[in-house]
Design an enzyme around this catalytic site. Structure first.
Site, PDB file in Angstrom:
ATOM      1  CB  CYS A   2      -8.429  95.007 -13.048  1.00  0.00           C
ATOM      2  SG  CYS A   2     -10.202  95.194 -13.368  1.00  0.00           S
ATOM      3  CD  GLU A 103      -5.602  99.093 -16.862  1.00  0.00           C
ATOM      4  OE1 GLU A 103      -5.342 100.101 -16.159  1.00  0.00           O
ATOM      5  OE2 GLU A 103      -5.871  97.982 -16.381  1.00  0.00           O
TER       6      GLU A 103
END
Length: 261
Positions: A2, A103
């Site tokens: 992340c 993402e």
């Protein structure tokens, strides 16, 4: 992993969800990036506390932070073994407020950005969430202090696995105290929370590559790519007309008119 995330909940909503006494005021942030200050919630003397720390954990034993790799994520499978995270997992667990994360999916040599957010509707609340986090306090040779944090990750569930193999660990509200209470819940027991959420918890959709630039920040970053107008191209114009248009002859310049350029 992340590497970017979103905080768009209001200060009141954050305070209401996490239950700390402080009353911080802050703007919405649509592109939170490593090394920036981020809010965390931790347990201090049995009470929840709001704090701002730098995203990118620096273990206390590091002598020179400038030569140390940036640790923005901690793999949940090894937090109890890795020297960089072991002490924080025992004594300094925290919650990291968020409303979603970004993402990138690798396809054809390119990276396509997606935003991942909690689903809403059909009995699902959506809204703000809490990532599992670890924090540390680094002290320099001259007494300077710097508090830092990392987001704990785990294997992605099947919903997100097609985009990226990793995802942040989400701590449900009824487990906030279980994760934060380092005095009464040991690290091995707390590690039971380090799993992916249920398959229908998140939704993901493709967005513009504008998110790639850290300086970009605003609600347009989380708009679905399909909803954004595509720039006109010659090919598009030809297809709409049904046939290529003939190039018009360049008109003769009228010397009586002045140029705007």
């Amino acid at each position: 992993m992340c590497g970017r995330y979103v905080i768009i909940m209001t200060p009141e909503a954050m305070r209401r969800l996490f239950g700390y006494p402080e009353q911080p005021n802050f703007p919405a942030r649509y592109n939170v990036a490593p090394t920036q200050p981020i809010p965390i919630v931790r347990m201090v003397e049995g009470k929840r506390q709001f704090a701002l720390v730098r995203w990118g954990l620096i273990p206390s034993w590091v002598k020179n932070p400038k030569g140390f790799a940036l640790l923005i994520n901690a793999r949940g499978e090894s937090v109890n073994d890795k020297p960089a995270f072991r002490n924080a997992m025992k004594r300094r667990r925290c919650l990291i407020p968020a409303d979603g994360f970004y993402e990138w999916q690798e396809a054809g040599g390119k990276k396509r950005p997606f935003v991942v957010r909690p689903k809403s509707g059909e009995g699902k609340s959506g809204g703000p969430i809490a990532f599992a986090g670890l924090w540390e306090c680094w002290m320099g040779p001259n007494g300077e202090e710097m508090e830092t944090a990392a987001i704990v990750t785990t294997d992605a569930n099947r919903t997100l696995g097609a985009i990226h193999p990793r995802m942040p660990v989400v701590v449900p509200p009824d487990a906030f105290d279980f994760w934060l209470d380092c005095a009464n819940v040991d690290a091995l027991t707390a590690a039971a929370l380090l799993t992916a959420p249920r398959e229908d918890f998140f939704e993901a959709y493709e967005i513009s590559t504008a998110v790639n630039r850290v300086a970009n920040d605003g609600p347009k970053l989380i708009e679905p790519l399909a909803a954004q107008p595509a720039p006109a191209t010659p090919a598009t114009a030809e297809s709409e007309m049904g046939a290529p248009a003939k190039r018009a002859k360049k008109p003769k310049k009228d010397e009586r008119q002045t140029s705007l350029f």
